[in-house]
Design an enzyme around this catalytic site. Sequence first.
Site, short mmCIF file in Angstrom:
data_model
loop_
_atom_site.label_atom_id
_atom_site.label_comp_id
_atom_site.label_asym_id
_atom_site.label_seq_id
_atom_site.Cartn_x
_atom_site.Cartn_y
_atom_site.Cartn_z
N LYS A 14 0.84 -1.21 0.00
CA LYS A 14 0.00 0.00 0.00
C LYS A 14 0.87 1.26 0.00
CE LYS A 14 -1.99 -1.18 3.94
NZ LYS A 14 -1.29 -2.45 4.25
N ARG A 88 -9.79 0.84 8.47
CA ARG A 88 -9.40 -0.52 8.85
C ARG A 88 -10.50 -1.23 9.63
NH1 ARG A 88 -3.46 0.47 8.93
NH2 ARG A 88 -2.49 -1.54 9.22
N ARG A 172 -0.77 -8.49 13.65
CA ARG A 172 -1.28 -7.55 12.63
C ARG A 172 -2.14 -8.29 11.61
NH1 ARG A 172 4.36 -5.16 11.02
NH2 ARG A 172 3.32 -4.13 9.28
P1 AP5 Z 1 4.87 -1.62 1.84
O1 AP5 Z 1 4.51 -0.78 0.65
O2 AP5 Z 1 5.61 -0.97 2.94
O3 AP5 Z 1 3.56 -2.38 2.39
P2 AP5 Z 1 2.29 -1.83 3.16
O4 AP5 Z 1 1.09 -2.51 2.59
O5 AP5 Z 1 2.29 -0.33 3.17
O6 AP5 Z 1 2.59 -2.46 4.59
P3 AP5 Z 1 2.54 -1.86 6.05
O7 AP5 Z 1 3.26 -2.84 6.92
O8 AP5 Z 1 3.03 -0.45 6.09
O9 AP5 Z 1 1.04 -1.92 6.33
P4 AP5 Z 1 0.41 -1.94 7.69
O10 AP5 Z 1 -1.00 -1.76 7.26
O11 AP5 Z 1 0.70 -3.11 8.54
O12 AP5 Z 1 1.12 -0.73 8.49
P5 AP5 Z 1 0.65 0.76 8.81
O13 AP5 Z 1 1.85 1.60 8.81
O14 AP5 Z 1 -0.53 1.15 8.02
O15 AP5 Z 1 5.68 -2.89 1.30
C1 AP5 Z 1 6.21 -3.86 2.18
C2 AP5 Z 1 7.56 -4.38 1.63
O16 AP5 Z 1 7.32 -5.10 0.43
C3 AP5 Z 1 8.57 -3.27 1.28
O17 AP5 Z 1 9.85 -3.67 1.63
C4 AP5 Z 1 8.44 -3.11 -0.25
O18 AP5 Z 1 9.65 -2.68 -0.83
C5 AP5 Z 1 8.04 -4.52 -0.67
N1 AP5 Z 1 7.13 -4.52 -1.80
C6 AP5 Z 1 6.06 -3.70 -2.00
N2 AP5 Z 1 5.43 -4.01 -3.15
C7 AP5 Z 1 6.12 -5.06 -3.70
C8 AP5 Z 1 5.96 -5.85 -4.90
N3 AP5 Z 1 4.95 -5.61 -5.76
N4 AP5 Z 1 6.85 -6.85 -5.12
C9 AP5 Z 1 7.86 -7.10 -4.23
N5 AP5 Z 1 8.08 -6.39 -3.10
C10 AP5 Z 1 7.21 -5.39 -2.83
O19 AP5 Z 1 0.12 0.58 10.34
C11 AP5 Z 1 1.01 0.31 11.40
C12 AP5 Z 1 0.22 0.24 12.71
O20 AP5 Z 1 -0.41 1.51 12.98
C13 AP5 Z 1 -0.93 -0.77 12.77
O21 AP5 Z 1 -0.49 -2.08 13.10
C14 AP5 Z 1 -1.83 -0.14 13.85
O22 AP5 Z 1 -1.30 -0.39 15.13
C15 AP5 Z 1 -1.71 1.35 13.57
N6 AP5 Z 1 -2.71 1.84 12.61
C16 AP5 Z 1 -2.47 2.39 11.39
N7 AP5 Z 1 -3.62 2.74 10.79
C17 AP5 Z 1 -4.62 2.41 11.64
C18 AP5 Z 1 -6.05 2.50 11.55
N8 AP5 Z 1 -6.66 3.01 10.47
N9 AP5 Z 1 -6.77 2.06 12.61
C19 AP5 Z 1 -6.18 1.56 13.71
N10 AP5 Z 1 -4.83 1.44 13.86
C20 AP5 Z 1 -4.05 1.85 12.81
#
Ligand code: AP5
Length: 219
Positions: A14, A88, A172
């Site tokens: 994402k 979410r 997660r």
């Molecule tokens: P990346 O693009 O970083 O993946 P992502 O989907 O953004 O993953 P996140 O871990 O950031 O999502 P998340 O939802 O767990 O975390 P968030 O920060 O929102 O890609 C991942 C890896 O894969 C990278 O190394 C990239 O290079 C590689 N990659 C990408 N695309 C690829 C491809 N096509 N092929 C190969 N490799 C690829 O949330 C963190 C925490 O915040 C949550 O756990 C929660 O505690 C809190 N939080 C955030 N939002 C909320 C909400 N709305 N409600 C409640 N709590 C929340």
Amino acid sequence: MTNVILLGPPGAGKGTQAKRLEAERGMTQLSTGDMLREARSSGSEMGKLVSAVMDAGGLVTDEIVIGLIREKLEQGGAKGYIFDGFPRTLGQADALGELLSQLGQKLDAVISMQVDDAALVRRITGRFTCGNCGAVYHDETSPTKVPGVCDTCGSTNLTRRSDDNEDALRHRLMEYYKKTSPLIGYYYAKGDLAHVDALASVDEVAIGISAILDGEQAT
Ligand code: AP5
């Protein structure tokens, strides 16, 4: 003005695709994860409140994240928003619909990024990001050109997230399947849902997302 939700489990890509859309279309990424990490590193009261929940891989309360998104949307001035990691829960999805309609806006697409769980573990455990500009890298699939130096801004402040470990990732994923995956049915029923194969390369996924936003692919 185009507003899109990127919906998918941790590691679906994402953030990677949101950054591409910002660069290619001038849209604005709204990542609640980034906002919460920023609050945490600033040492604010809210940051302290959410820190332990985030490290354990749990979800922060709807009230907090809806407040963060409301503030950004009310500032206005964007050419369109990429909602990354929000909504979410069903409560967050309802709140987003209400907020957009109060502002005279709408959602143009909700893109479900489909991956398999084994790929997520590989992606999350190999991820590192630039602490200065937020560029996202991976040890194997997208390393920096010069080891230890960000390709985008030249910073050497490359970091790994404290919740990118196996225990937190399991939690997660559990939160995703229990609370976030029902949104796929919710947006399907509203007629907003489209899918991309997020196991494809970063470029191929970007092409798929662009085709959806340009109305070139049936949703
Ligand atoms: P990346 O693009 O970083 O993946 P992502 O989907 O953004 O993953 P996140 O871990 O950031 O999502 P998340 O939802 O767990 O975390 P968030 O920060 O929102 O890609 C991942 C890896 O894969 C990278 O190394 C990239 O290079 C590689 N990659 C990408 N695309 C690829 C491809 N096509 N092929 C190969 N490799 C690829 O949330 C963190 C925490 O915040 C949550 O756990 C929660 O505690 C809190 N939080 C955030 N939002 C909320 C909400 N709305 N409600 C409640 N709590 C929340």
